[in-house]
Scaffold this motif. Sequence first.
Motif, PDB file in Angstrom:
ATOM      1  N   ILE A 136      14.400  -3.454  -4.099  1.00 19.52           N
ATOM      2  CA  ILE A 136      13.087  -4.436  -3.849  1.00 19.52           C
ATOM      3  C   ILE A 136      12.342  -3.491  -3.378  1.00 19.52           C
ATOM      4  O   ILE A 136      12.293  -3.400  -2.084  1.00 19.52           O
ATOM      5  CB  ILE A 136      13.480  -5.839  -3.407  1.00 19.52           C
ATOM      6  CG1 ILE A 136      14.499  -6.444  -4.422  1.00 19.52           C
ATOM      7  CG2 ILE A 136      12.174  -6.606  -3.198  1.00 19.52           C
ATOM      8  CD1 ILE A 136      15.037  -7.755  -3.991  1.00 19.52           C
ATOM      9  N   LEU A 137      10.959  -3.485  -3.396  1.00 17.91           N
ATOM     10  CA  LEU A 137       9.898  -2.884  -2.633  1.00 17.91           C
ATOM     11  C   LEU A 137       9.070  -4.249  -2.370  1.00 17.91           C
ATOM     12  O   LEU A 137       8.642  -4.956  -2.975  1.00 17.91           O
ATOM     13  CB  LEU A 137       9.065  -1.745  -3.622  1.00 17.91           C
ATOM     14  CG  LEU A 137      10.007  -0.567  -3.908  1.00 17.91           C
ATOM     15  CD1 LEU A 137       9.085   0.322  -4.716  1.00 17.91           C
ATOM     16  CD2 LEU A 137      10.529   0.073  -2.908  1.00 17.91           C
ATOM     17  N   ALA A 138       8.499  -4.030  -1.134  1.00 16.40           N
ATOM     18  CA  ALA A 138       7.529  -5.110  -0.673  1.00 16.40           C
ATOM     19  C   ALA A 138       6.643  -4.278   0.206  1.00 16.40           C
ATOM     20  O   ALA A 138       6.860  -3.135   0.709  1.00 16.40           O
ATOM     21  CB  ALA A 138       8.370  -5.891   0.194  1.00 16.40           C
ATOM     22  N   GLU A 139       5.438  -4.693   0.446  1.00 18.86           N
ATOM     23  CA  GLU A 139       4.408  -4.318   1.132  1.00 18.86           C
ATOM     24  C   GLU A 139       4.923  -4.267   2.587  1.00 18.86           C
ATOM     25  O   GLU A 139       5.413  -5.157   2.972  1.00 18.86           O
ATOM     26  CB  GLU A 139       2.953  -4.773   0.735  1.00 18.86           C
ATOM     27  CG  GLU A 139       2.384  -4.559  -0.519  1.00 18.86           C
ATOM     28  CD  GLU A 139       1.137  -5.002  -0.648  1.00 18.86           C
ATOM     29  OE1 GLU A 139       0.229  -4.577   0.289  1.00 18.86           O
ATOM     30  OE2 GLU A 139       0.760  -5.440  -1.982  1.00 18.86           O
ATOM     31  N   HIS A 140       4.300  -3.509   3.445  1.00 20.42           N
ATOM     32  CA  HIS A 140       4.468  -3.461   4.897  1.00 20.42           C
ATOM     33  C   HIS A 140       4.330  -5.048   5.429  1.00 20.42           C
ATOM     34  O   HIS A 140       3.236  -5.627   5.344  1.00 20.42           O
ATOM     35  CB  HIS A 140       3.593  -2.485   5.480  1.00 20.42           C
ATOM     36  CG  HIS A 140       4.026  -2.375   7.082  1.00 20.42           C
ATOM     37  ND1 HIS A 140       4.985  -1.720   7.620  1.00 20.42           N
ATOM     38  CD2 HIS A 140       3.122  -2.710   8.064  1.00 20.42           C
ATOM     39  CE1 HIS A 140       5.019  -1.834   8.871  1.00 20.42           C
ATOM     40  NE2 HIS A 140       3.930  -2.284   9.096  1.00 20.42           N
ATOM     41  N   GLY A 141       5.274  -5.359   6.318  1.00 19.93           N
ATOM     42  CA  GLY A 141       5.064  -6.598   7.070  1.00 19.93           C
ATOM     43  C   GLY A 141       5.625  -7.860   6.185  1.00 19.93           C
ATOM     44  O   GLY A 141       5.870  -8.850   6.785  1.00 19.93           O
ATOM     45  N   VAL A 142       5.867  -7.410   4.822  1.00 19.74           N
ATOM     46  CA  VAL A 142       6.436  -8.756   3.948  1.00 19.74           C
ATOM     47  C   VAL A 142       8.032  -8.687   4.092  1.00 19.74           C
ATOM     48  O   VAL A 142       8.672  -7.738   4.196  1.00 19.74           O
ATOM     49  CB  VAL A 142       6.154  -8.458   2.556  1.00 19.74           C
ATOM     50  CG1 VAL A 142       6.847  -9.477   1.831  1.00 19.74           C
ATOM     51  CG2 VAL A 142       4.598  -8.414   2.219  1.00 19.74           C
ATOM     52  N   LYS A 143       8.380  -9.848   4.599  1.00 23.95           N
ATOM     53  CA  LYS A 143      10.057 -10.133   4.937  1.00 23.95           C
ATOM     54  C   LYS A 143      10.680 -11.277   3.936  1.00 23.95           C
ATOM     55  O   LYS A 143       9.913 -12.115   3.702  1.00 23.95           O
ATOM     56  CB  LYS A 143      10.284 -10.626   6.227  1.00 23.95           C
ATOM     57  CG  LYS A 143       9.921  -9.850   7.336  1.00 23.95           C
ATOM     58  CD  LYS A 143      10.171 -10.124   8.745  1.00 23.95           C
ATOM     59  CE  LYS A 143       9.573  -9.020   9.591  1.00 23.95           C
ATOM     60  NZ  LYS A 143      10.029  -9.416  11.038  1.00 23.95           N
ATOM     61  N   LEU A 144      11.747 -10.703   3.466  1.00 24.05           N
ATOM     62  CA  LEU A 144      12.350 -11.667   2.483  1.00 24.05           C
ATOM     63  C   LEU A 144      13.115 -12.964   3.450  1.00 24.05           C
ATOM     64  O   LEU A 144      13.804 -12.308   4.399  1.00 24.05           O
ATOM     65  CB  LEU A 144      13.372 -11.044   1.764  1.00 24.05           C
ATOM     66  CG  LEU A 144      12.865  -9.840   0.705  1.00 24.05           C
ATOM     67  CD1 LEU A 144      13.850  -9.095   0.130  1.00 24.05           C
ATOM     68  CD2 LEU A 144      11.613 -10.631  -0.339  1.00 24.05           C
ATOM     69  N   PRO A 145      13.064 -13.974   2.907  1.00 21.52           N
ATOM     70  CA  PRO A 145      13.850 -15.067   3.562  1.00 21.52           C
ATOM     71  C   PRO A 145      15.401 -14.783   3.578  1.00 21.52           C
ATOM     72  O   PRO A 145      15.869 -14.294   2.599  1.00 21.52           O
ATOM     73  CB  PRO A 145      13.412 -16.561   3.044  1.00 21.52           C
ATOM     74  CG  PRO A 145      12.781 -15.940   1.644  1.00 21.52           C
ATOM     75  CD  PRO A 145      12.386 -14.572   1.669  1.00 21.52           C
ATOM     76  N   ALA A 146      16.111 -15.316   4.516  1.00 19.39           N
ATOM     77  CA  ALA A 146      17.381 -15.022   4.705  1.00 19.39           C
ATOM     78  C   ALA A 146      18.290 -15.802   3.582  1.00 19.39           C
ATOM     79  O   ALA A 146      19.154 -15.509   3.067  1.00 19.39           O
ATOM     80  CB  ALA A 146      18.229 -15.671   6.010  1.00 19.39           C
ATOM     81  N   ASP A 147      17.878 -16.924   3.024  1.00 20.49           N
ATOM     82  CA  ASP A 147      18.361 -17.920   2.131  1.00 20.49           C
ATOM     83  C   ASP A 147      17.681 -17.757   0.960  1.00 20.49           C
ATOM     84  O   ASP A 147      17.468 -18.660  -0.052  1.00 20.49           O
ATOM     85  CB  ASP A 147      18.360 -19.488   2.736  1.00 20.49           C
ATOM     86  CG  ASP A 147      16.856 -19.873   2.639  1.00 20.49           C
ATOM     87  OD1 ASP A 147      15.979 -18.991   2.976  1.00 20.49           O
ATOM     88  OD2 ASP A 147      16.531 -20.982   2.763  1.00 20.49           O
ATOM     89  N   ILE A 148      17.462 -16.463   0.362  1.00 15.73           N
ATOM     90  CA  ILE A 148      16.595 -16.112  -0.875  1.00 15.73           C
ATOM     91  C   ILE A 148      17.621 -16.486  -2.023  1.00 15.73           C
ATOM     92  O   ILE A 148      18.865 -16.545  -1.789  1.00 15.73           O
ATOM     93  CB  ILE A 148      16.061 -14.753  -0.901  1.00 15.73           C
ATOM     94  CG1 ILE A 148      15.279 -14.781  -1.960  1.00 15.73           C
ATOM     95  CG2 ILE A 148      17.463 -13.902  -1.062  1.00 15.73           C
ATOM     96  CD1 ILE A 148      14.185 -13.873  -1.643  1.00 15.73           C
TER      97      ILE A 148
END
Length: 77
Positions: A30-42
């Motif tokens: 999974i690529l995301a832009e800098h600073g984007v964080k995925l939630p722990a309960d995704i």
Amino acid sequence: MRKIRTCKGSRMNTGSSACSIDWKKVKGAILAEHGVKLPADITGEKLLELCHADRPGRIYPIFPFLEYAKNGGEPQS
């Protein structure tokens, strides 16, 4: 989300991690832009929502990873 990186190490090597990765278990990325964080309960529904979100909150899934033979030919999954 299950955490798979649980090793402890203080070794610092440029370009590598103290944790070894079992590449047979990697299905995609999974690529995301800098600073984007995925939630722990995704969840799967949340991932689908983030795939269609506006930038910079959008994620970009890449799967499956395929390996091509050196001389060309069919992909090996």
